[in-house]
Design an enzyme around this catalytic site. Structure first.
Site, PDB file in Angstrom:
ATOM      1  N   TRP A 230       1.011  -0.910   0.141  1.00 33.57           N
ATOM      2  CA  TRP A 230      -0.481   0.344  -0.196  1.00 33.57           C
ATOM      3  C   TRP A 230       0.878   1.728  -0.026  1.00 33.57           C
ATOM      4  CZ3 TRP A 230      -4.723   1.476   0.694  1.00 33.57           C
ATOM      5  CH2 TRP A 230      -5.382   2.994   1.311  1.00 33.57           C
ATOM      6  N   ASN A 232       0.398   5.964   0.602  1.00 34.87           N
ATOM      7  CA  ASN A 232      -1.196   7.121   0.537  1.00 34.87           C
ATOM      8  C   ASN A 232      -0.067   7.943   0.271  1.00 34.87           C
ATOM      9  OD1 ASN A 232      -0.526   5.351   3.611  1.00 34.87           O
ATOM     10  ND2 ASN A 232      -1.235   8.219   3.783  1.00 34.87           N
ATOM     11  N   ASP A 233      -0.016   9.186   1.374  1.00 34.42           N
ATOM     12  CA  ASP A 233       0.329  10.298   0.941  1.00 34.42           C
ATOM     13  C   ASP A 233       1.842  10.268   0.376  1.00 34.42           C
ATOM     14  OD1 ASP A 233      -1.685  10.619   2.375  1.00 34.42           O
ATOM     15  OD2 ASP A 233      -0.265  11.878   4.824  1.00 34.42           O
ATOM     16  N   GLN A 249       4.078   7.676   1.459  1.00 33.87           N
ATOM     17  CA  GLN A 249       3.953   6.769   3.248  1.00 33.87           C
ATOM     18  C   GLN A 249       3.463   5.394   2.920  1.00 33.87           C
ATOM     19  OE1 GLN A 249       2.253   7.410   6.274  1.00 33.87           O
ATOM     20  NE2 GLN A 249       4.256   8.224   5.818  1.00 33.87           N
ATOM     21  N   TRP A 257      -4.269   0.275   4.229  1.00 33.15           N
ATOM     22  CA  TRP A 257      -3.379   0.903   5.381  1.00 33.15           C
ATOM     23  C   TRP A 257      -2.962  -0.091   6.940  1.00 33.15           C
ATOM     24  CZ3 TRP A 257      -3.586   3.312  10.128  1.00 33.15           C
ATOM     25  CH2 TRP A 257      -2.594   4.281  11.086  1.00 33.15           C
ATOM     26  N   ASP A 358       2.069  15.723  10.507  1.00 37.45           N
ATOM     27  CA  ASP A 358       2.574  15.703   9.190  1.00 37.45           C
ATOM     28  C   ASP A 358       3.649  17.038   9.038  1.00 37.45           C
ATOM     29  OD1 ASP A 358       1.065  13.973   8.613  1.00 37.45           O
ATOM     30  OD2 ASP A 358      -0.694  15.078   8.357  1.00 37.45           O
TER      31      ASP A 358
END
Ligand code: FRU
Length: 681
Positions: A230, A232-233, A249, A257, A358
């Site tokens: 996986w 993501n960001d 990520q 996730w 973040d």
């Protein structure tokens, strides 16, 4: 298969090895009995309304109530076939376990079926089992979604042997069920009743060579994706020592996730990517449910040292009493290997009840100091905290950079503040009433406070989130984003991976002060083959410019000479499905419609596009195997994932059912792979 042997990939490895390797000694002694074997399982789509022909071999998960007529679930339609399907949740919920087997049949050349339910290759799967020795020949798990995706297996290595299907549910808790429908054998498994060929999806079809992305019909060819697991960001974007770095990520063990790592790629431009070793790895989980990991962050060059700041997330359910979110710094001198992290902010400032994460580092031109923007929220309002430092190690809290009024989300994730064309721009990601949104504001910044002058949504499509920008050596402000979001369906889980980063975009302010974007200039270098180009074309009815599931369409529409009310483009199109793009002349509304695009999230997304000089509409459309990104001449964008079911769904067409569309020009360019060979090891 050696890539599956890395220690963290054991779960996938077990499933994939079982799924894709024919046994060394095929049992061929069944030829004599083949004639007497049925051609396929009895009741292959559960259309009897019960389990006729199927045998419950264990447990309660597949009681009679599992054959369901439900057409929708909490998240939309099941997309099953016929009136019934086997919904593993219907009889006894997630906690029930059990196994079910089909009648025996002769292994055909191909078997296809619809599968849905939880992703867990070891505990939830549909398997092809050989009767003679009980060998599990192939298996397929679900996608953590109730909506069905079709798996197609090449079963020719076992052709004629007595086999049956087994439906296995040994998982309890969330997503502890598996769904099955519409088992097909032979020619019917590859070609649908409408004459179209099913895309060959599923674990058994995954390439065994490292990053042979061409083999997967849903794998974007020129967008960054994880080989397995996986993402993501996007994180840590930087142009460092002449190379563009893209971290993500990442959870390598499953296409969903989990404990976050930072995946890492770099390249000589902002479009081609070479996979590098995982840059940041969390401590081993304290328990199977421990989701502690390394969350999003950013990168700067600190006098020649690549320095990243990120959120160290500690799962307090697994580590009671710990602080959930702190800021750490790690460094690299070669751009590949990183030091262990050092904590630089141990505690969120007061007023951070919704979160504190973040960190985005930048060198502040106002006072020359290092700054760090951190996403947060409190009392129903999203906000951004600001810190200052001279050495990236010791940080002083400078207060709240800016905050929302309560209408734009309660927690602002992934803040990013940067100067652009004489103004300052703030990017932030929010969740508003269950909807993930990538927002921006344009305004002024005085070294400690940002004052918004206008607000906007960065991309009107459903699949841009957690955007991050960086300035490259040429002074361009580049940006990419997670081409998905927390609500999106991820049908590529069927092949063991999920997540893609948007094409890198160059940001600019438009003449009327909006944040505009266009594909980076290097996108041109992805072109392969000969473009189809036409100038001065009138379209009545449907005109197909060409085909392409990895292609770029640039067109200029003469709106004045267009008599159709709506300019319609069908992308990823076949007789059965298409992603539609419609421009309504009277309102200037541009709509991207995935309601009939295939698997994935069915929705319509809109933005506004101003007519350009001479009353024209300029569109730059990037189609990849499971995405569409649309850019208008005035800097607006619409991005959505789209996952066609059929091999034929790759036509690019203009359509005017009534009236005509007048094209000044249209050009369709095939685009190639963005994947660069691995770094020599
Ligand atoms: C945004 C986000 C970040 C967080 C990361 C975790 O999508 O929720 O706030 O750092 O993802 O993977």
């Amino acid at each position: 298969m050696s890539r599956w042997k890395a220690p963290h990939t054991t779960l996938l490895a077990a499933a994939l090895v079982a799924a894709s390797i024919p046994l060394a000694t095929p049992l061929t002694s069944h030829a004599a009995t083949t004639k007497t074997l049925a051609a396929g399982p009895v009741n292959p789509g559960f259309e009897t309304g019960d389990l006729t022909g199927w045998t419950v071999t264990e447990g309660t998960a597949f009681g009679p109530g599992a054959v369901s007529t439900a057409t929708t679930y909490w998240g939309g339609p099941f997309h099953h076939r016929g009136g019934h399907h086997l919904w593993g949740h219907a009889a006894a919920g997630d906690d029930a376990t059990g196994t079910l087997k089909s009648s025996t049949f002769a292994a055909p050349s191909h078997i296809g079926f619809l599968v849905a339910g939880g992703w867990d290759p070891q505990r939830l799967y549909v398997a092809l089992v050989r009767d003679a020795d009980g060998a599990r020949l192939l298996s397929q798990t679900g996608t953590d979604d109730e909506a069905y995706v079709r798996t197609v297996w090449d079963t020719s290595p076992w052709r004629g042997q007595a086999v049956h299907l087994e439906v296995v549910d040994r998982r309890t808790g969330g997503w502890g069920h598996i769904n099955l429908d519409d088992v097909r054998v032979g020619a019917a498994a590859v070609r649908d009743d409408n004459g179209l060929a099913f895309r060959t999806l599923g674990q058994a079809n995954q390439p065994t060579a490292r990053r042979d992305y061409a083999a997967d019909p849903l794998r974007p060819q020129y967008h960054y994706t994880p080989y397995q697991g996986w993402i993501n960001d996007p994180n840590g974007l930087i142009h460092w020592r002449g190379r563009h770095h893209l971290f993500s990520q990442h959870y390598p063990d499953a296409p969903k996730w989990g404990p976050m790592h930072w995946a890492h790629a770099d390249g000589p431009d902002a479009v081609h990517w070479r996979e590098l070793p995982v840059a940041l790895t969390p401590a081993p989980p304290a328990s199977p449910t421990d989701n502690s990991g390394i969350f999003s962050g950013s990168a700067v060059d600190d006098d020649g040292t690549l320095t990243v700041a990120y959120t160290r997330f500690t799962d307090t359910a697994a580590h009671p009493g710990a602080t959930a979110e702190t800021v750490e710094i790690a460094t690299s001198t070669d751009g590949v290997a990183f030091t262990p992290g050092t904590e630089v902010i141990a505690q969120a400032p007061p007023g951070s009840s919704a979160g504190f994460r973040d960190p985005k580092l930048f060198r502040d031109p106002v006072d020359g100091r290092w700054k760090m923007a951190v996403g947060s929220g409190d009392a129903g309002r999203g906000k951004v905290h600001l810190y200052a430092s001279d050495d990236l190690r010791t940080w002083t809290y400078s207060g709240v950079l800016t905050e929302g009024d309560g209408t734009t989300g309660t927690m602002w994730e992934c803040p990013d503040l940067f100067p652009l064309d004489g103004k300052w721009v703030l990017l932030y990601s929010t969740n508003e009433g269950g909807q993930s949104l990538q927002r921006y504001a344009v305004g002024a910044y005085d070294g400690s406070r940002f004052t918004a002058e206008r607000h906007g949504i960065l991309d009107g499509g459903g699949d841009v989130y957690a955007a991050q920008s960086y300035e490259d050596d040429a002074g361009r402000r580049l940006m990419t984003a997670w081409m998905s979001d927390w609500n999106a369906k991820e049908p590529t889980r069927i092949g063991g991976w999920a997540g893609a980063q948007a094409l890198h975009r160059e940001l600019f302010l438009t003449a009327d002060g909006r944040l505009g974007q266009r594909p980076v200039a290097e996108t041109d270098t992805l072109a392969t083959g000969t473009p189809v180009t036409v100038n001065g074309k009138t379209v009545q009815g449907t005109w197909r410019i060409g085909r392409g599931d990895s292609a770029r369409l640039r067109t200029m529409v003469d709106l004045g000479a267009t008599t159709a009310d709506t300019v319609t483009l069908r992308l990823k199109a076949s007789a059965a499905e298409a992603t539609e793009l419609r421009y309504e002349k009277s309102t200037g509304t541009l709509t991207l419609d995935t309601t009939r695009a295939g698997y994935g999230t069915p929705a319509t997304f809109t933005t506004h596009a101003e007519a350009g000089p001479g009353n024209t509409l300029a569109l730059d459309i990037l189609v990849d195997r499971s995405s569409v990104e649309v850019f208008t001449g005035d800097g607006a964008a619409l991005t959505a994932r789209a996952y066609p079911r059929y091999q034929e769904s790759d036509a690019v067409e203009f359509t005017a059912p009534t009236g005509r569309i007048r094209l000044v020009s249209a050009s369709l360019t095939p685009l190639g792979s963005a994947v660069l060979p691995d770094r020599p090891r």
